[in-house]
Design an enzyme around this catalytic site. Structure first.
Site, PDB file in Angstrom:
ATOM      1  N   GLY A 185       0.815  -1.213   0.000  1.00  0.00           N
ATOM      2  CA  GLY A 185       0.000   0.000   0.000  1.00  0.00           C
ATOM      3  C   GLY A 185       0.844   1.257   0.000  1.00  0.00           C
ATOM      4  O   GLY A 185       1.900   1.331  -0.639  1.00  0.00           O
ATOM      5  N   SER A 186       0.411   2.248   0.768  1.00  0.00           N
ATOM      6  CA  SER A 186       1.022   3.584   0.698  1.00  0.00           C
ATOM      7  C   SER A 186       2.449   3.636   1.219  1.00  0.00           C
ATOM      8  O   SER A 186       3.158   4.613   0.948  1.00  0.00           O
ATOM      9  CB  SER A 186       0.161   4.592   1.461  1.00  0.00           C
ATOM     10  OG  SER A 186      -1.097   4.731   0.838  1.00  0.00           O
ATOM     11  N   THR A 187       2.893   2.639   1.999  1.00  0.00           N
ATOM     12  CA  THR A 187       4.287   2.655   2.450  1.00  0.00           C
ATOM     13  C   THR A 187       5.251   2.472   1.283  1.00  0.00           C
ATOM     14  O   THR A 187       6.451   2.708   1.439  1.00  0.00           O
ATOM     15  CB  THR A 187       4.532   1.548   3.482  1.00  0.00           C
ATOM     16  OG1 THR A 187       4.073   0.298   2.967  1.00  0.00           O
ATOM     17  CG2 THR A 187       3.834   1.857   4.792  1.00  0.00           C
ATOM     18  N   PHE A 188       4.735   2.095   0.111  1.00  0.00           N
ATOM     19  CA  PHE A 188       5.591   1.958  -1.064  1.00  0.00           C
ATOM     20  C   PHE A 188       5.681   3.272  -1.856  1.00  0.00           C
ATOM     21  O   PHE A 188       6.524   3.410  -2.739  1.00  0.00           O
ATOM     22  CB  PHE A 188       5.052   0.846  -1.976  1.00  0.00           C
ATOM     23  CG  PHE A 188       6.049   0.357  -2.994  1.00  0.00           C
ATOM     24  CD1 PHE A 188       7.034  -0.550  -2.644  1.00  0.00           C
ATOM     25  CD2 PHE A 188       6.004   0.811  -4.308  1.00  0.00           C
ATOM     26  CE1 PHE A 188       7.961  -1.002  -3.574  1.00  0.00           C
ATOM     27  CE2 PHE A 188       6.928   0.360  -5.245  1.00  0.00           C
ATOM     28  CZ  PHE A 188       7.908  -0.538  -4.872  1.00  0.00           C
ATOM     29  N   SER A 205      -1.034  11.139   1.586  1.00  0.00           N
ATOM     30  CA  SER A 205      -1.138   9.809   0.977  1.00  0.00           C
ATOM     31  C   SER A 205      -2.142   9.803  -0.180  1.00  0.00           C
ATOM     32  O   SER A 205      -3.048   8.959  -0.251  1.00  0.00           O
ATOM     33  CB  SER A 205      -1.532   8.763   2.022  1.00  0.00           C
ATOM     34  OG  SER A 205      -1.156   7.475   1.602  1.00  0.00           O
TER      35      SER A 205
END
Length: 609
Positions: free
Chosen positions: A326-329, A382
């Site tokens: 998800g958004s951690t990428f 994000s």
């Protein structure tokens, strides 16, 4: 004139004697011409010849057998005799201990005893023996008496008795008690590092963790020795090599810090229970060399009682399970775009809240519209729409090649066992639809392990190099001297240091101004990124209502070194997001990490010169 009686008697006796001698002489001297006598002589001669022939044949047989034994089979029989006279022994050697970076013992072999009772040899009554054993063994007296009455000998009373208890029982000097020694693997920290260290089974073979992956380092090398044996079978150590029973004092040291591990376990357990989540994990890595300072999973198991645990817990899911990050990428996608010059840090994008790609409509997760935002704000809020627009500036082929360059679809090649390979769709399928690059821009449509995500953020922290995450430091002796260190692959440069510093600066604003505020620590600058991703279904698509929340933090932001990732799987509640569930965990971890690693505060933040 009459003859006298005496003269008559004498004459008769002389005639009888003469006749007797004559008869004897006739029988003793056979006549040569008698056929019967000739047959008897011939038979006697034949019998003598047969006897001599038998004796001669026997002598030849003995001579041939002697020749066979001494000459033909001499060497073979000599070896057989020596094998009967010698015995090969392979002495038992305890496994090497496992210690953490501070020499705290995590696993070691200890002698334990099996207690046998032979009641027929007791020099005291069964009741008296039971009363002495019961309090030490924590057993009921009456049950021990029944055990002693079950049979006269060979009764197993207790298994796995420690040395201290065995010494107390031996001090009673009771006849009829037998102690059989063996070695057992002990994990003094119980469940603290079970997901990293693992355990050994009854056959003393590692089944998980470094006990499994580092079996060769943990098993001490032993030589097989040959000892002569006396006629009664007793061993004669005259020819035993000197010091063959001595073994080295080497220990396997791992990079984990038990102090940090213990603190993380408490925080993670509380947060998982608070949000009624399925499971959670935290990883802390030194980005300079890839050494793992902590790797905590919850729930976990007690390595001393592994037989009672759920078998699924033996797999360290941070290296054995895949998930969509998800958004951690998103910071990595920003780094790819910056590295290829398709964006600049101050570029502005229009974000209406939704964007249509092919036949799909992509929306932002929490806030519908951000209007005009820059790259840093895309990470702060994000924004999915903003990320799609960034990646759309790249050629799909170039973007796919960069995903492969990062190692997606490959293994990290860590020293922990059961690692799985990430999943990246084939180039043909990825390039065949515009939706694939779009979903990959916000970290969905592909999968990796939590450990690989830590490795990739480590590249942002260390100036663009991919290092190999690892837990094994090497073999050390009692003086802390390293005798063996594993060789790790050379770090691979994937980003320039200029690019990574720009991304770190943007990630710092995520903590100071954006969705990662829950990880702020007074006096320290922290870079981070939240993540709340849909959870992929094994049957395709996504599990309705299921999400996996995460937060990755890098400290200190002005001189990035440590990467901390917290993941909570399927938290419950309307307010369960990466910023509310995982970010507070990372904050608590960093509050322990900072003093342990003596990280100084940021002078700009504190206002000091």
């Amino acid at each position: 004139m009459q003859k006298s009686p005496s003269r008559t008697k004498f004459r008769n006796w002389r005639n009888l004697e003469f006749n007797r001698q004559r008869k004897f002489s006739k029988s003793a001297v056979p006549k040569s011409g008698n056929p019967k006598n000739q047959t008897q002589a011939s038979s006697l001669k034949s019998r003598l010849l047969i006897v001599w022939a038998i004796l001669f044949a026997a002598g030849l047989g003995l001579a041939f057998n002697l020749y066979r034994l001494q000459i033909m089979e001499g060497e073979k029989l000599t070896k057989r005799a020596r094998s009967q006279q010698m015995v090969n022994l392979r002495p038992f050697m305890p496994r090497r201990p496992v210690v953490d970076r501070n020499q705290t013992i995590l696993a070691l072999d200890r002698p334990v005893y099996t207690l046998y009772a032979h009641p027929k040899l007791f020099n005291q009554s069964k009741e008296e023996v039971a009363q002495k054993l019961a309090p030490i063994l924590n057993r009921d007296v009456n049950k021990l008496i029944k055990i002693f009455e079950s049979k006269p000998s060979g009764i197993v009373v207790a298994n796995g008795i420690g040395e201290n208890i065995a010494d107390r029982l031996i001090s009673f000097r009771l006849n009829g008690l037998e102690f059989i020694q063996k070695y057992s693997r002990l994990y003094p920290q119980d469940d603290l590092v079970a997901n990293v260290v693992g355990y050994v089974n009854l056959d003393r073979r590692g089944q998980a963790g470094v006990e499994y992956s580092q079996e060769k380092l943990l098993e001490r090398s032993t030589q097989t020795i040959s000892l002569s044996r006396a006629g009664n079978g007793a061993l004669m150590p005259d020819h035993a090599p000197e010091g063959f029973l001595h073994f080295d004092d080497l220990k396997l040291q791992i990079t984990i810090d038990s102090r940090l591990q213990r603190s993380i376990r408490t925080v993670l357990k509380d947060q998982v229970n608070r949000f009624q989540a399925k499971r959670g994990a935290v990883i802390v890595m030194d980005a300079t060399d890839g050494s793992l300072l902590a790797m905590v999973s919850y729930p976990t198991y007690n390595a001393n009682e592994y037989s009672k645990a759920d078998i699924a817990l033996f797999r360290n899911w941070t290296v054995a399970d895949l998930y969509e990050p998800g958004s951690t990428f998103k910071p990595l996608n920003v780094a790819i775009a910056l590295e290829n010059g398709v964006i600049k840090p101050d570029d502005i994008f229009d974000d209406p809240g939704t964007i249509k790609v092919a036949d799909r409509t992509i929306k932002n997760a929490e806030i519908n519209s951000f209007r005009r935002i820059n790259i840093a704000q895309i990470l702060q809020q994000s924004s999915n729409v903003g990320m799609v627009k960034i990646i759309q500036r790249m050629k799909p082929t170039l973007y796919y090649n960069w995903l492969e360059k990062l190692g997606l679809g490959q293994k990290v090649d860590t020293d922990l066992p059961f690692e799985v390979r990430g999943r990246l769709k084939s180039q043909e399928k990825f390039l065949g639809s515009t939706i694939e690059p779009a979903t990959a821009s916000f970290g969905q449509g592909f999968s990796l392990t939590p450990l690989q995500l830590v490795q990739l953020h480590g590249a942002l922290a260390n100036g663009g190099k991919l290092v190999t995450p690892h837990v094994v430091k090497g073999l050390i002796d009692s003086q802390d001297k390293i005798h063996y260190s594993p060789s790790l692959p050379a770090p691979r440069q994937i980003f320039s240091s200029t690019t990574t510093q720009k991304v770190i600066d943007m990630m710092e604003t995520v903590v100071s101004k954006g969705s990662g505020k829950a990880s702020q620590i007074k006096g320290y600058s922290i870079a981070g990124k939240t993540g709340t991703a849909q959870k992929a279904s094994p049957n395709g698509g996504y599990i309705p209502g299921a999400r996996i929340t995460s937060f990755v933090g890098i400290v200190p932001a002005e001189a990035p070194r440590y990467v901390v990732l917290a993941i909570v799987d399927e938290p419950k509640g309307a307010n369960a997001y990466g910023g509310t569930v995982a970010a507070p965990i990372v904050k608590s971890v960093m509050e322990v990490l900072i003093p342990l690693e003596k990280i100084p505060p940021n002078q700009k933040v504190t206002g000091k010169k």
